[in-house]
Design a protein around this motif. Structure first.
Motif, PDB file in Angstrom:
ATOM      1  N   ILE A 188       0.835  -1.202   0.000  1.00 32.84           N
ATOM      2  CA  ILE A 188       0.000   0.000   0.000  1.00 32.84           C
ATOM      3  C   ILE A 188       0.874   1.259   0.000  1.00 32.84           C
ATOM      4  O   ILE A 188       1.955   1.271   0.596  1.00 32.84           O
ATOM      5  N   ALA A 189       0.378   2.307  -0.644  1.00 32.50           N
ATOM      6  CA  ALA A 189       0.988   3.630  -0.515  1.00 32.50           C
ATOM      7  C   ALA A 189       0.089   4.485   0.368  1.00 32.50           C
ATOM      8  O   ALA A 189      -1.140   4.450   0.241  1.00 32.50           O
ATOM      9  N   VAL A 190       0.687   5.236   1.273  1.00 37.83           N
ATOM     10  CA  VAL A 190      -0.046   6.138   2.161  1.00 37.83           C
ATOM     11  C   VAL A 190       0.285   7.572   1.764  1.00 37.83           C
ATOM     12  O   VAL A 190       1.462   7.945   1.691  1.00 37.83           O
ATOM     13  N   LEU A 191      -0.763   8.358   1.518  1.00 32.66           N
ATOM     14  CA  LEU A 191      -0.610   9.762   1.154  1.00 32.66           C
ATOM     15  C   LEU A 191      -1.244  10.599   2.261  1.00 32.66           C
ATOM     16  O   LEU A 191      -2.436  10.488   2.518  1.00 32.66           O
ATOM     17  N   ALA A 192      -0.426  11.422   2.935  1.00 29.83           N
ATOM     18  CA  ALA A 192      -0.901  12.147   4.115  1.00 29.83           C
ATOM     19  C   ALA A 192      -0.554  13.625   4.029  1.00 29.83           C
ATOM     20  O   ALA A 192       0.386  14.024   3.337  1.00 29.83           O
ATOM     21  N   ASP A 193      -1.328  14.434   4.778  1.00 27.78           N
ATOM     22  CA  ASP A 193      -0.988  15.853   4.898  1.00 27.78           C
ATOM     23  C   ASP A 193      -0.563  16.184   6.325  1.00 27.78           C
ATOM     24  O   ASP A 193      -0.669  17.323   6.773  1.00 27.78           O
TER      25      ASP A 193
ATOM     26  N   ALA B  31      -0.880   5.438  10.541  1.00 28.00           N
ATOM     27  CA  ALA B  31      -1.332   4.565   9.458  1.00 28.00           C
ATOM     28  C   ALA B  31      -0.277   3.513   9.130  1.00 28.00           C
ATOM     29  O   ALA B  31      -0.598   2.333   8.932  1.00 28.00           O
ATOM     30  N   ALA B  32       0.988   3.932   9.084  1.00 26.11           N
ATOM     31  CA  ALA B  32       2.069   2.986   8.796  1.00 26.11           C
ATOM     32  C   ALA B  32       2.142   1.903   9.865  1.00 26.11           C
ATOM     33  O   ALA B  32       2.304   0.712   9.568  1.00 26.11           O
ATOM     34  N   ASP B  33       2.004   2.311  11.132  1.00 20.30           N
ATOM     35  CA  ASP B  33       2.044   1.341  12.231  1.00 20.30           C
ATOM     36  C   ASP B  33       0.884   0.353  12.136  1.00 20.30           C
ATOM     37  O   ASP B  33       1.064  -0.860  12.303  1.00 20.30           O
TER      38      ASP B  33
ATOM     39  N   ASP C 181       7.526  -0.102  -1.683  1.00 23.54           N
ATOM     40  CA  ASP C 181       8.838   0.515  -1.897  1.00 23.54           C
ATOM     41  C   ASP C 181       8.765   1.316  -3.207  1.00 23.54           C
ATOM     42  O   ASP C 181       8.824   0.755  -4.305  1.00 23.54           O
ATOM     43  N   LEU C 182       8.621   2.632  -3.088  1.00 28.25           N
ATOM     44  CA  LEU C 182       8.399   3.476  -4.258  1.00 28.25           C
ATOM     45  C   LEU C 182       9.639   3.537  -5.143  1.00 28.25           C
ATOM     46  O   LEU C 182      10.777   3.574  -4.657  1.00 28.25           O
ATOM     47  N   SER C 183       9.391   3.573  -6.445  1.00 30.42           N
ATOM     48  CA  SER C 183      10.503   3.666  -7.392  1.00 30.42           C
ATOM     49  C   SER C 183      11.109   5.068  -7.360  1.00 30.42           C
ATOM     50  O   SER C 183      10.475   6.031  -6.917  1.00 30.42           O
TER      51      SER C 183
ATOM     52  N   ASN D 107       7.595   6.338   1.421  1.00 27.38           N
ATOM     53  CA  ASN D 107       6.262   5.857   1.803  1.00 27.38           C
ATOM     54  C   ASN D 107       6.221   5.606   3.308  1.00 27.38           C
ATOM     55  O   ASN D 107       7.029   4.812   3.797  1.00 27.38           O
ATOM     56  N   PRO D 108       5.341   6.310   4.086  1.00 29.49           N
ATOM     57  CA  PRO D 108       4.237   7.182   3.685  1.00 29.49           C
ATOM     58  C   PRO D 108       4.730   8.511   3.098  1.00 29.49           C
ATOM     59  O   PRO D 108       5.762   9.038   3.508  1.00 29.49           O
ATOM     60  N   VAL D 109       3.934   9.026   2.173  1.00 26.66           N
ATOM     61  CA  VAL D 109       4.232  10.315   1.556  1.00 26.66           C
ATOM     62  C   VAL D 109       3.528  11.403   2.367  1.00 26.66           C
ATOM     63  O   VAL D 109       2.316  11.376   2.543  1.00 26.66           O
ATOM     64  N   ASP D 110       4.314  12.359   2.859  1.00 28.26           N
ATOM     65  CA  ASP D 110       3.770  13.490   3.621  1.00 28.26           C
ATOM     66  C   ASP D 110       3.966  14.747   2.786  1.00 28.26           C
ATOM     67  O   ASP D 110       5.103  15.143   2.510  1.00 28.26           O
ATOM     68  N   VAL D 111       2.848  15.368   2.387  1.00 26.59           N
ATOM     69  CA  VAL D 111       2.934  16.513   1.475  1.00 26.59           C
ATOM     70  C   VAL D 111       3.520  17.747   2.147  1.00 26.59           C
ATOM     71  O   VAL D 111       3.892  18.714   1.460  1.00 26.59           O
TER      72      VAL D 111
END
Length: 710
Positions: free
Chosen positions: A299-304, A312-314, A325-327, A346-350
């Motif tokens: 899964i990919a997590v996209l967060a602000d 979420a990761a935990d 594992d993002l390229s 990942n997680p991606v934090d904007v």
């Protein structure tokens, strides 16, 4: 065939009433108010019209065809009513009344009379003791719940209150709904597996949601679930998991088999998504009915915000879900549209990158979903609330992002799931997501659980081919010598094989065990011991003494002739003291097993699912640690491997702290042999092999107990 029952084109209300508090009034009122597409026939010998509809004295007086009868009269009246339904050619009846087997023996007798009447007259029964049923497609509401939401989930439930809870939750959430609701009740006629088969073939049903308290034909249900789950997800909550079931005096297996353990393992093997918390039940069903399964468990997590991202990761990690594992290409593309402070791992934090323009969420989502390593996307944080929390004009960007996310979601290749703090607020962006069937939740825990279930279902679909279908081929591999061993015991009126008989039987099927010999005298014991290389173990042989150690009927490490003679006399004397009436056949003399790791394998007949097998740490540790796992038989080679891996002690088998490991290959083979034995000899009630001594190479079934059905 349930077509004319669940899709009835005409309904007779037997027990129709003008009393507004009676079910016979409320049912007619609801059918009329909801616009039921079929015909409604009130039945009451004392009335001419009810709510403007002609009332009939008896169901046989109705001139037109009747598919279904809703019977609201007391329990004692139902057998006779079913005879009349049969005369009319009614396909099915919904029995509202309670007062059957749940009240004891008298109720059980009445319920059997009802079932016999139904079968004799070819009328299928829903219930009894049910809240009713609803067909949302034809507006056939025989429950009376106001405005249940229509959707793509079929609901099977053994509790009217749980059904009301789930329907109310769907109504409040304003997303997700139902094709059918069936209150299964006592399940006295139509069984759970029959409903599954119907919903599997219903084109409008995308997922099946179940609340189960008890099940009368568990193995048939597993077989149908195995066929259904490959096509449609099944989500199930089983209550009563804390019940430990009945203890068996015959074996460890019986005493350790908690119903919850057996049921959960069985359901999961059939592809069912098992839920343990009631507040997760509808969200998971909604998710599985609207989203494709995750195909790679990543899964990919996209967060602000960092907090939500970390939680979420935990949670996902706790559920066994990988963070993709993002390229490098994905990371570079994210860096182009996000501020320098953003985390593109990942997680991606904007990191504030969406503050001025929330539509960037859709840009990030598009990049992440294109990454081959990403199986699904979970967005967490404030999305849908920017126009509420900060500046109203930001709502425009959120709505644009929602439309674009909806377009991505409709490709149905990878799931999108949104957690938003503003889920309960009036947010047009979030309403748009729901319109596009993208689930939105204010609970991060439930969001992660729902995404985890998409992964669980995807994992099952990948390994479906390796599963067993729960069907036995009875006696397919039975051996004449094995049949003779069992028949000899039956002829003697015994329901327990003597230990040497049990060992002979399992050895016929390839189980490694040292049978030894049975001595009736001390001199015979000496003769047998002399033929064995090394020390021996001596055990009492009696069909009346199952637990030999309790009777002090086992002696270990016996060496020379004098020790053998003395041990024989002591064992016989101890057995007579323990049970003066015991039928003592003699003493078993067998090779003394070398030290190794002790494990246990056993089988029993479960009340709901039939034959099951248990594996775990053996010896005295089985009672202390209870590190065991249960599976419904038969088992495949893949199942045997999974059984071993499911125990906490499995790491020991691979070797720890420099110690050599143990022969897992032979252990897996023995599990398969146990499955074969139960399948070959239906007379077997329970088996208990404890201990089994595992070595680096090979194993030895040291003690074997087989109990036959009485």
């Amino acid at each position: 065939m349930l077509e004319h029952v669940l899709n009835a084109r005409s309904v007779a209300i037997i027990g129709a009433s003008k009393n507004k508090t009676k079910r016979g009034y409320q049912a007619i009122k609801t059918l009329l108010a909801d616009g039921y597409e079929g015909e409604i026939y009130p039945v009451n010998p004392k009335e001419d019209f009810i709510l403007g509809l002609k009332c009939y004295k008896d169901i046989t007086d109705i001139p037109e065809k009747v598919d279904l009868a809703l019977i609201t009269t007391p329990a004692r009246t139902i057998p006779k009513i079913l005879e009349n339904c049969g005369a009319k050619g009614v396909a099915g009846a919904v029995i509202i009344a309670g007062g059957f087997r749940e009240l004891g023996e008298k109720g059980r007798v009445l319920e059997q009379e009802m079932v016999d009447a139904a079968k004799a007259n070819q009328v299928r029964l829903i219930g009894p003791n049910t809240s009713g049923m609803i067909n949302l497609k034809s507006r056939m509401n025989l429950v009376g719940i106001q405005d249940p939401p229509e959707g793509s989930i079929a609901l099977l439930c053994q509790s009217g209150n749980m059904a009301l809870t789930l329907i109310t939750e769907a109504t409040i959430r304003k997303h997700g709904g139902f094709t059918y609701y069936v209150g299964v009740g006592n399940e006295s006629d139509i069984k759970f597996h029959e409903y599954l088969a119907f919903f599997r073939n219903d084109p409008d049903t995308k997922a099946i949601l179940m609340y189960v308290e008890g099940m009368s034909q568990g193995r048939e249900f597993l077989q149908e679930a195995y066929n259904t789950s490959i096509e449609k997800p099944i989500i199930l909550l089983k209550s009563g998991r804390s019940d430990k079931g009945r203890k068996s005096a015959g074996s460890h297996t019986g005493s350790l088999a908690g119903m919850g353990q057996v049921a959960k393992a069985a359901y999961e093997r059939a592809g069912i998504i098992v839920i343990e918390n009631s507040d997760e039940l509808f969200p998971v069903a909604e998710t599985l009915s609207s989203q494709p399964p995750v195909k790679n468990n990543a899964i990919a997590v996209l967060a602000d915000g960092g907090g939500h991202a970390t939680i979420a990761a935990d949670l996902l990690t706790d559920y066994g879900i990988e963070l993709a594992d993002l390229s490098e290409k994905t990371k570079e593309n994210l860096k182009k549209i996000l501020p320098e402070a953003a985390s593109v791992a990942n997680p991606v934090d904007v990191a504030g990158g969406t503050d001025a323009d929330p539509s960037i969420f859709a840009d990030c989502a598009k990049i992440l979903l294109k990454d081959p390593a990403v199986g699904g996307l979970l967005m967490v944080g404030l999305f849908g609330g920017y126009g509420i929390r900060f500046e109203k004009s930001l709502a425009i960007g959120e709505e644009q992002a929602a439309h674009r996310l909806g377009a991505m979601g409709r490709k149905r290749s990878k799931p999108i799931f949104v957690h938003s703090l503003y889920s309960a607020y009036d947010s047009h962006a979030l309403d748009l997501l729901r319109h596009y069937d993208i689930p939105v939740h204010d609970s991060l825990d439930i969001a992660c659980k729902s995404m985890a279930c998409l992964c669980t279902y995807g994992n099952y679909l990948k390994t479906y081919h390796a599963k067993t279908n729960f069907v036995f081929n009875w006696r397919e591999k039975a051996k004449p010598e094995g049949k003779a061993i069992i028949q000899a015991a039956v002829d003697e009126g015994r329901h327990v094989l003597l230990e040497h008989e049990a060992k002979q039987l399992i050895k016929l099927h390839g189980a490694p065990t040292s049978v030894g010999g049975m001595a009736k005298t001390a001199d015979e014991a000496v003769d047998i011991a002399r033929k064995i290389d090394g020390h021996v173990v001596m055990k009492i042989v009696s069909p009346d003494i199952l637990h030999k150690s309790d009777a002090n009927g086992v002696m270990l490490n016996i060496g020379d002739d004098s020790q053998v003679k003395a041990a024989f006399d002591i064992i016989i004397e101890n057995a007579r003291i323990y049970n003066p009436k015991a039928d003592i056949r003699g003493v078993l003399v067998a090779p003394m097993a070398a030290k190794g790791l002790e494990v246990i394998i056993g089988t029993k007949i479960d009340e709901q699912f039939g034959p099951v097998i248990m594996y775990g740490l053996g010896g005295i540790m089985v009672e202390i640690m209870k590190d065991v796992t249960f599976w419904v038989l038969p088992v495949s080679p893949a199942s045997c491997k999974k059984m071993i891996e499911d125990t906490r002690s499995s790491v020991i088998l691979s070797g720890v702290r420099g110690q050599k490991g143990y022969d897992k290959k032979t252990l897996r083979k023995l599990l398969g042999i146990c499955s074969e034995l139960v399948e070959s000899y239906p007379e077997i009630q329970e088996m208990d092999f404890n201990p089994i001594i595992l070595y680096e190479n090979g194993l030895d079934v040291v003690d074997a107990r087989i109990i036959l059905k009485k």
